[in-house]
Design a protein around this motif. Structure first.
Motif, PDB file in Angstrom:
ATOM      1  N   ALA A 158     -92.013 -81.056 -18.796  1.00 38.78           N
ATOM      2  CA  ALA A 158     -91.500 -80.164 -17.973  1.00 38.78           C
ATOM      3  C   ALA A 158     -92.243 -79.257 -16.998  1.00 38.78           C
ATOM      4  N   ALA A 159     -93.660 -79.354 -17.457  1.00 40.53           N
ATOM      5  CA  ALA A 159     -94.525 -78.468 -16.426  1.00 40.53           C
ATOM      6  C   ALA A 159     -95.367 -79.419 -15.806  1.00 40.53           C
ATOM      7  N   GLY A 160     -95.090 -80.883 -16.158  1.00 41.69           N
ATOM      8  CA  GLY A 160     -95.908 -81.967 -15.612  1.00 41.69           C
ATOM      9  C   GLY A 160     -95.321 -82.010 -14.001  1.00 41.69           C
ATOM     10  N   ALA A 161     -96.037 -82.947 -13.340  1.00 38.18           N
ATOM     11  CA  ALA A 161     -95.852 -82.923 -11.769  1.00 38.18           C
ATOM     12  C   ALA A 161     -94.432 -83.426 -11.579  1.00 38.18           C
ATOM     13  N   VAL A 162     -93.966 -84.485 -12.208  1.00 38.32           N
ATOM     14  CA  VAL A 162     -92.710 -85.036 -11.885  1.00 38.32           C
ATOM     15  C   VAL A 162     -91.695 -84.116 -12.432  1.00 38.32           C
ATOM     16  N   GLY A 163     -91.846 -83.728 -13.896  1.00 37.21           N
ATOM     17  CA  GLY A 163     -90.923 -82.826 -14.491  1.00 37.21           C
ATOM     18  C   GLY A 163     -90.534 -81.459 -13.733  1.00 37.21           C
ATOM     19  N   SER A 164     -91.685 -80.844 -13.559  1.00 38.41           N
ATOM     20  CA  SER A 164     -91.617 -79.370 -12.708  1.00 38.41           C
ATOM     21  C   SER A 164     -90.645 -79.474 -11.484  1.00 38.41           C
ATOM     22  N   ILE A 165     -90.667 -80.629 -10.838  1.00 42.20           N
ATOM     23  CA  ILE A 165     -89.830 -80.825  -9.604  1.00 42.20           C
ATOM     24  C   ILE A 165     -88.328 -80.999  -9.928  1.00 42.20           C
ATOM     25  N   ALA A 166     -88.224 -82.222 -11.022  1.00 44.50           N
ATOM     26  CA  ALA A 166     -87.075 -82.599 -11.415  1.00 44.50           C
ATOM     27  C   ALA A 166     -86.071 -81.433 -11.901  1.00 44.50           C
ATOM     28  N   GLY A 167     -86.615 -80.285 -12.742  1.00 44.07           N
ATOM     29  CA  GLY A 167     -85.995 -79.324 -13.260  1.00 44.07           C
ATOM     30  C   GLY A 167     -85.529 -78.546 -11.970  1.00 44.07           C
ATOM     31  N   GLY A 249     -90.487 -91.803 -17.936  1.00 46.85           N
ATOM     32  CA  GLY A 249     -91.676 -92.213 -18.565  1.00 46.85           C
ATOM     33  C   GLY A 249     -91.650 -92.189 -19.938  1.00 46.85           C
ATOM     34  N   VAL A 250     -92.621 -92.709 -20.783  1.00 41.40           N
ATOM     35  CA  VAL A 250     -92.810 -92.653 -21.916  1.00 41.40           C
ATOM     36  C   VAL A 250     -94.267 -92.188 -22.541  1.00 41.40           C
ATOM     37  N   LEU A 251     -94.645 -90.944 -21.696  1.00 35.95           N
ATOM     38  CA  LEU A 251     -96.010 -90.519 -22.247  1.00 35.95           C
ATOM     39  C   LEU A 251     -96.545 -90.425 -23.571  1.00 35.95           C
ATOM     40  N   SER A 252     -95.358 -90.103 -24.318  1.00 36.16           N
ATOM     41  CA  SER A 252     -95.704 -90.279 -25.827  1.00 36.16           C
ATOM     42  C   SER A 252     -96.455 -91.534 -26.397  1.00 36.16           C
ATOM     43  N   GLY A 253     -96.055 -92.643 -25.492  1.00 35.68           N
ATOM     44  CA  GLY A 253     -96.499 -94.014 -26.230  1.00 35.68           C
ATOM     45  C   GLY A 253     -97.526 -94.519 -25.427  1.00 35.68           C
ATOM     46  N   TYR A 254     -97.909 -93.740 -24.224  1.00 33.20           N
ATOM     47  CA  TYR A 254     -98.846 -94.968 -23.255  1.00 33.20           C
ATOM     48  C   TYR A 254    -100.148 -94.839 -23.759  1.00 33.20           C
ATOM     49  N   GLN A 320    -113.210 -89.342 -16.723  1.00 31.06           N
ATOM     50  CA  GLN A 320    -113.185 -88.234 -17.576  1.00 31.06           C
ATOM     51  C   GLN A 320    -111.579 -87.944 -17.216  1.00 31.06           C
ATOM     52  N   THR A 321    -111.283 -87.812 -15.923  1.00 27.10           N
ATOM     53  CA  THR A 321    -110.005 -87.310 -15.498  1.00 27.10           C
ATOM     54  C   THR A 321    -108.932 -88.196 -15.970  1.00 27.10           C
ATOM     55  N   LEU A 322    -108.958 -89.411 -15.888  1.00 26.21           N
ATOM     56  CA  LEU A 322    -107.819 -90.030 -16.599  1.00 26.21           C
ATOM     57  C   LEU A 322    -107.705 -89.791 -18.102  1.00 26.21           C
ATOM     58  N   LYS A 323    -108.576 -89.423 -18.948  1.00 21.87           N
ATOM     59  CA  LYS A 323    -108.619 -89.166 -19.996  1.00 21.87           C
ATOM     60  C   LYS A 323    -107.927 -87.895 -20.212  1.00 21.87           C
ATOM     61  N   GLY A 328    -102.784 -83.689 -22.304  1.00 22.91           N
ATOM     62  CA  GLY A 328    -101.799 -82.650 -21.939  1.00 22.91           C
ATOM     63  C   GLY A 328    -102.598 -81.167 -21.498  1.00 22.91           C
ATOM     64  N   LYS A 329    -103.873 -81.224 -21.160  1.00 26.70           N
ATOM     65  CA  LYS A 329    -104.458 -80.213 -20.777  1.00 26.70           C
ATOM     66  C   LYS A 329    -104.425 -79.746 -19.185  1.00 26.70           C
ATOM     67  N   ASN A 330    -104.305 -81.054 -18.533  1.00 28.44           N
ATOM     68  CA  ASN A 330    -103.880 -80.686 -17.204  1.00 28.44           C
ATOM     69  C   ASN A 330    -102.940 -79.584 -16.562  1.00 28.44           C
ATOM     70  N   ASN A 331    -102.987 -78.924 -15.716  1.00 30.23           N
ATOM     71  CA  ASN A 331    -101.937 -77.835 -15.607  1.00 30.23           C
ATOM     72  C   ASN A 331    -101.707 -78.277 -14.086  1.00 30.23           C
ATOM     73  N   GLY A 332    -100.516 -78.987 -13.869  1.00 33.35           N
ATOM     74  CA  GLY A 332     -99.945 -79.372 -12.490  1.00 33.35           C
ATOM     75  C   GLY A 332    -100.296 -80.904 -12.362  1.00 33.35           C
ATOM     76  N   LYS A 333    -100.106 -81.236 -11.070  1.00 35.35           N
ATOM     77  CA  LYS A 333    -100.412 -82.564 -10.407  1.00 35.35           C
ATOM     78  C   LYS A 333    -101.975 -82.849 -10.700  1.00 35.35           C
ATOM     79  N   LEU A 334    -102.461 -83.922 -11.382  1.00 30.57           N
ATOM     80  CA  LEU A 334    -103.825 -83.885 -11.457  1.00 30.57           C
ATOM     81  C   LEU A 334    -104.207 -84.890 -10.371  1.00 30.57           C
ATOM     82  N   LEU A 335    -105.411 -84.481  -9.878  1.00 29.03           N
ATOM     83  CA  LEU A 335    -105.819 -85.180  -8.739  1.00 29.03           C
ATOM     84  C   LEU A 335    -107.485 -85.163  -8.730  1.00 29.03           C
ATOM     85  N   LEU A 336    -108.160 -86.152  -8.206  1.00 32.44           N
ATOM     86  CA  LEU A 336    -109.452 -86.044  -7.987  1.00 32.44           C
ATOM     87  C   LEU A 336    -109.809 -86.143  -6.616  1.00 32.44           C
TER      88      LEU A 336
END
Lengths: 338, 338
Positions: A158-167, A249-254, A320-323, A328-336
């Motif tokens: 829910a704090a992810g980029a998609v989830g936060s907007i969906a909520g 999405g299936v983040l838990s299994g990716y 490293q950014t992909l890792k 779950g350590k990114n806060n918000g939409k992850l960009l480089l």
């Protein structure tokens, strides 16, 4: 400019577990000359999206699996720096699926959309709230979730980029919204900034199925699923009659060696709750991009939808950014930013 | 008639695995006198439906779990034999959820529908092709499956009462239909009598996922799922883009001590194929019963939908008949004639 160096990250090893830097190799080459009709894009930002990990597996997916030795790719924001194609004037920003490289050559067909210059909107937003991320939240929630005033909604990631907007879209539509996130900071952010009614740190929650039972005494009307796995199972156990599960999405299994295969036990709840679970890909909705952009732009301008970016910097940091995305350590939409 | 004996089968033991006769106890009592507004029904046929096993578990379900010591129940065809209610004249046939007993007393509200006497139609058909069984096939296939000409359709439990009708409805709508059944005799029946394009004996099929891959090179557009479990997983692995899974039953998991919990591994295929899986209960469609009855009646009369009944006989055989349902040894709609 043809004397400049083009750095690329090649995909050289299929990960069998979590992705790491050894899956990539950096190479350099000279820039090619453009043929007629071709355009040279300078890549400005790479977008990091959870499904990227699945492209690295050799199994069924919505895109062809990456081949070893070819450049890694992501959704990218780029700028036209050379052009032999009148539809792509120099200076115009575009967005599309580009390789992890400084410069990309293309005839402009298919994968690059021209982006408007909007005053006050950072270009990177077109990779996030005003791009595929926001569109995914919008079409998933509106078309599949079909929120009605008074519905009870659960969002994972829910704090992810998609989830936060969906909520926030569910809130705009008069729903009660509970979010699941993986840290107290994230929970605080979605409650205080995004206006969620409630946030639960799923990592410190003892029994998610029981917690959801308490939070949703009349059941979950919409579950916007970004993670799959055990969270999906807990949500299935608490569905309301005629519930809708947006399979986003299936983040838990990716971040595993195969495509997500976390076994789901409670699928029969779809039957006894007469519920629907539906998957979607944003590519099937691009003909309605204008509708989503208008909706999202309106609410972002009015401040009713908030959004945050987690910006990493430097071409070399792409692996490293992909890792980072799967920790779950990114806060918000992850960009480089290149 | 009040001196007659009313036999009942009470539900006395919650099965922890397959259901057997020890779960039931036969008792006898005298018939009650009717109060004003009440009706006495003589039960003529019990219908045996796969979901009955799940009512015996103490867990979430679409009906309240059976309580120990109360009579077992099923959908039943009955005839009015005494009446103090002018809406239920003596001799009229009704259908509803009745107890496993010779006679049922009711005020006629809610659960008993008056059935027409149709020349040439055996009354038992109102428990099968022209009743809840046929309606389930009709609404599941038409409303959720949404068959289009040229669609490729897979039906599990294809020789079963619901599955055989669902497949024939898909054929009527111009689809190519493959059925899965558990014996060569059943496969022969659905190919030769029901007009399926192909039938597969899933018990002798080495690798169902691979077999489906060969039979559906372009993927499965509609999977009408009566069984869940491994067959569902194999179907998920072979979905076409925008596929629809009609979640109608979980026969593979019913005859266990808990509600069906066979783990499903390939649920993420819903996402990458942008597919929908939706459950439904016939109770939500009863306001459209006339539509289904008209459709089914028309095609049964014309011979385009064929149907078979497996008729057991004798009140005492009710428990054995229920057991029979989960062995796959019944051929066609399983009924008990009292």
């Amino acid at each position: 400019m043809s004397s400049e160096i083009n750095r690329q990250w090649l995909f050289v090893k299929r990960p069998t577990g979590p992705v790491d830097e050894s899956c990539f190799e950096k190479v350099e080459s000279a820039l090619p000359q453009l043929d007629d009709g071709q355009v040279l894009f300078k890549n400005l930002y790479f977008s990091f999206d959870a499904s990227m990990r699945t492209w690295m597996n050799d199994g069924p997916n919505y895109l062809e699996p990456l081949k070893l030795g070819e450049p890694m790719r992501s959704v990218t924001l780029a700028e036209v720096v050379q052009s032999k194609n009148s539809e792509f004037p120099i200076g115009r920003k575009v967005m599309g699926m580009h390789a992890w490289e400084d410069y990309s050559v293309s005839n402009g067909v298919g994968f690059s959309q021209l982006l408007p210059d909007l005053p006050g909107i950072p270009p990177s937003y077109f990779l996030g709230a005003l791009g595929p991320t926001g569109y995914t939240a919008y079409f998933g929630m509106m078309d599949i979730g079909q929120p009605k005033k008074g519905d009870s909604v659960l969002i994972s990631g829910a704090a992810g980029a998609v989830g936060s907007i969906a909520g926030q879209i569910a809130k705009i539509n008069g729903c009660r919204v509970v979010g699941l996130a993986g840290s107290d900071e994230k929970c605080q952010w979605i409650e205080q900034e995004c206006g969620y009614d409630r946030a639960i740190n799923y990592k410190t929650c003892m029994d998610l199925t029981e917690t959801l039972k308490e939070l949703f005494p009349d059941g979950i009307d919409i579950y916007f699923d970004n993670v799959g796995g055990q969270v999906l199972d807990a949500a299935l156990a608490n569905l309301a009659q005629y519930a809708r599960i947006v399979s986003c999405g299936v983040l838990s299994g990716y971040d595993t060696g195969t495509n997500p295969s976390v076994p789901i036990k409670n699928i029969w709840m779809l039957l006894i709750r007469e519920a629907k679970m539906q998957g979607f890909l944003i590519s099937s909705y691009m003909h309605r991009a204008q509708e989503a952009a208008t909706y999202l732009g309106t609410y972002i301008n009015s401040g009713e939808i908030v959004f945050r970016e987690h910006m990493e910097e430097g071409f070399d940091r792409a692996p490293q950014t992909l890792k980072l995305l799967y920790t779950g350590k990114n806060n918000g939409k992850l960009l480089l930013k290149l």
